[in-house]
Scaffold this active site. Structure first.
Site, PDB file in Angstrom:
ATOM      1  N   CYS A 100      19.917  39.874  20.824  1.00  0.00           N
ATOM      2  CA  CYS A 100      19.471  41.277  21.391  1.00  0.00           C
ATOM      3  C   CYS A 100      19.257  41.621  22.502  1.00  0.00           C
ATOM      4  O   CYS A 100      18.980  42.649  22.989  1.00  0.00           O
ATOM      5  CB  CYS A 100      18.109  41.533  20.384  1.00  0.00           C
ATOM      6  SG  CYS A 100      16.772  40.855  21.096  1.00  0.00           S
ATOM      7  N   GLU A 139      -2.387  29.264  17.701  1.00  0.00           N
ATOM      8  CA  GLU A 139      -1.858  28.815  16.659  1.00  0.00           C
ATOM      9  C   GLU A 139      -2.651  28.119  15.841  1.00  0.00           C
ATOM     10  O   GLU A 139      -3.514  27.307  16.372  1.00  0.00           O
ATOM     11  CB  GLU A 139      -0.498  27.658  17.036  1.00  0.00           C
ATOM     12  CG  GLU A 139       0.519  28.743  17.277  1.00  0.00           C
ATOM     13  CD  GLU A 139       1.932  27.510  17.733  1.00  0.00           C
ATOM     14  OE1 GLU A 139       2.774  27.623  16.879  1.00  0.00           O
ATOM     15  OE2 GLU A 139       1.627  26.874  18.708  1.00  0.00           O
ATOM     16  N   CYS A 171      12.891  40.954  18.525  1.00  0.00           N
ATOM     17  CA  CYS A 171      13.228  41.361  17.306  1.00  0.00           C
ATOM     18  C   CYS A 171      13.312  40.782  16.120  1.00  0.00           C
ATOM     19  O   CYS A 171      13.553  41.132  14.958  1.00  0.00           O
ATOM     20  CB  CYS A 171      15.194  41.642  17.744  1.00  0.00           C
ATOM     21  SG  CYS A 171      15.727  39.716  17.673  1.00  0.00           S
ATOM     22  N   ASP A 218      -0.300  30.031  23.928  1.00  0.00           N
ATOM     23  CA  ASP A 218       0.510  28.946  23.605  1.00  0.00           C
ATOM     24  C   ASP A 218       0.155  27.648  24.102  1.00  0.00           C
ATOM     25  O   ASP A 218       0.095  27.738  25.488  1.00  0.00           O
ATOM     26  CB  ASP A 218       1.924  29.119  23.596  1.00  0.00           C
ATOM     27  CG  ASP A 218       2.675  28.033  23.192  1.00  0.00           C
ATOM     28  OD1 ASP A 218       2.751  27.611  22.105  1.00  0.00           O
ATOM     29  OD2 ASP A 218       3.444  27.513  23.818  1.00  0.00           O
ATOM     30  N   ASP A 262       7.971  29.272  26.221  1.00  0.00           N
ATOM     31  CA  ASP A 262       6.468  29.255  26.157  1.00  0.00           C
ATOM     32  C   ASP A 262       5.774  30.470  26.093  1.00  0.00           C
ATOM     33  O   ASP A 262       5.123  31.153  25.109  1.00  0.00           O
ATOM     34  CB  ASP A 262       5.834  28.465  26.979  1.00  0.00           C
ATOM     35  CG  ASP A 262       6.078  26.984  26.993  1.00  0.00           C
ATOM     36  OD1 ASP A 262       6.598  26.655  25.988  1.00  0.00           O
ATOM     37  OD2 ASP A 262       5.914  26.497  27.645  1.00  0.00           O
TER      38      ASP A 262
END
Ligand SMILES: [Zn+2]
Length: 417
Positions: A357, A284, A338, A200, A364
């Site tokens: 969860c 990305e 999740c 990232d 990040d």
């Protein structure tokens, strides 16, 4: 769209390599003169296209201009005739491409130029560009119509044919960008990545890896940037066009070249390391250009994100790894464990992702794991189990944790890289 570069796609690869040139004084004079001739050629060819359309409603094609080029050169042996013919053709070709992208509405109307700072040998295969031996183990770059220019290798030139060569002037420095056809290494395609990583690229750290590692900008960046800023301020105080202004302008260009060199060096080291360690690298697929116009303007354009991705895209396949770009939507807002979307959504200042969860993760790191998850899904793999990486300070001798300092990391203002 997911972009993927697999090792087996390396049928033919052209890689750019940039080296510093140290032209002799007469060679530099010749280079400057030829750049001037090319500027003239560009402006003349552009004018011809504009006039022909305005006066006769007739468009001039690249083929027309290339045919005239022979005549122009013949009538101007001591001017345009000095420039190697393919270099001159390349100049016309660029203009033609500018018109083509104009018609596809990608760019604005081509402009007249005050200055041209580079010239390109489009087919070096024919011997117009070659590496020759200089005195005492030094190397020279043979450029047709210029001569044998001393060249310095700060990284080794790979084996392979030189396809194109662009000679560039940056401030008072000269560079050659050689595109080299790299010979294919034997391919062992990775089918099941063992050590994949999602990366990232961000504002708080230069990069955050799905392994929990973060990359901070080295200190020397700030220092060299400060001196660049100071030089620029000094330039703005000089009278434009004066001698002092000209001198200062060269200083600014030198400072800028230094900053650029350091960034490039740093990015090369970092990405080479990544490509060696990991057999799958995922980023990305965001359009940096669009974001640059938006809110984060400076820090993103500075971040050189495009550079990281571009370097990884060729280094990963070269060391038998995969390079994947995944869709950018919601990578920060989704839980990497999740898959739930954060509600309410995370704001810029929220540094930690907390999911109902029970999953709690640095913002990040969570994003980089989502990137990795999507990349692995694209090659039909599941997420690996992560062991938690401790990023805090090590325990002190008495067994208690040393308190980290209270200094906050610079918030969304951004990392300048
Ligand atoms: Zn969750």
């Amino acid at each position: 769209m997911t972009v993927m570069y697999m090792p087996e796609q390396r049928l033919q690869m052209y890689l750019p390599f940039k080296y510093r040139l140290y032209p002799f004084r007469n060679q530099e004079r010749e280079l400057l003169r030829q750049l001037d001739e090319l500027k003239f050629l560009h402006n003349y060819a552009l004018e011809q296209r504009i006039d022909s359309w305005r006066l006769q409603k007739k468009s001039v094609s690249y083929t027309d201009q290339q045919a005239s080029l022979t005549r122009w050169r013949h009538n101007d042996m001591d001017g345009l005739g000095r420039v190697y013919i393919h270099v001159a053709q390349d100049c016309l070709h660029r203009l033609d491409n500018a018109f083509k992208s104009l018609f596809r509405q990608i760019t604005d109307y081509p402009r007249f130029k005050h200055e041209i700072t580079s010239l390109t040998y489009p087919d070096a295969y024919n011997g117009s560009v070659a590496i020759t031996e200089g005195r005492r183990d030094t190397k020279r770059l043979h450029l047709s119509k210029i001569g044998d220019v001393p060249i310095k290798y700060d990284r080794p030139l790979p084996a392979g044919r030189i396809k194109t060569c662009t000679v560039k002037r940056e401030g008072d420095r000269w560079y050659a960008v050689l595109t080299i056809e790299v010979a294919d290494a034997p391919v062992h395609a990775v089918t099941e990545p063992v050590n994949p990583v999602g990366i990232d690229l961000g504002l708080n750290h230069i990069a955050t890896l799905s392994t929990g590692e973060t990359v901070e900008p080295p200190k020397f960046f700030r220092r060299s940037e400060r001196s660049l800023r100071r030089a620029q301020q000094k330039l703005s105080r000089e009278i434009k066009g004066s001698n002092n202004w000209k001198k200062q302008k060269i200083r600014v260009a030198r400072c800028y070249a230094k900053v650029k060199d350091k960034r490039m060096d740093f990015a090369h080291k970092l990405t080479t390391g990544w490509a060696k360690q990991h057999d799958l690298i995922a980023f990305e697929d965001m359009d940096v250009r669009n974001m640059v116009h938006g809110h984060f303007a400076k820090s993103i354009s500075d971040a050189g994100w495009g550079m990281f991705r571009q370097m990884c895209s060729y280094k990963a396949p070269r060391s038998n790894g995969m390079y994947i770009e995944v869709q950018t939507i919601n990578t920060t807002q989704e839980c990497s464990k999740c898959g739930r979307t954060a509600d309410p959504p995370l704001e810029l200042e929220d540094r930690v992702y907390r999911c109902p969860c029970g999953h709690t993760e640095d913002r990040d790191v969570n994003a980089s794991r989502n990137i990795l998850g999507r990349a692995l899904a694209a090659v039909g793999q599941g997420m690996p189990e992560f062991t938690r990486v401790e990023t805090g300070p090590p325990p002190s001798r008495s067994g208690r944790r040393v308190r980290s300092s209270n200094r906050k990391p610079p918030a969304a203002k951004g990392v300048t890289f």
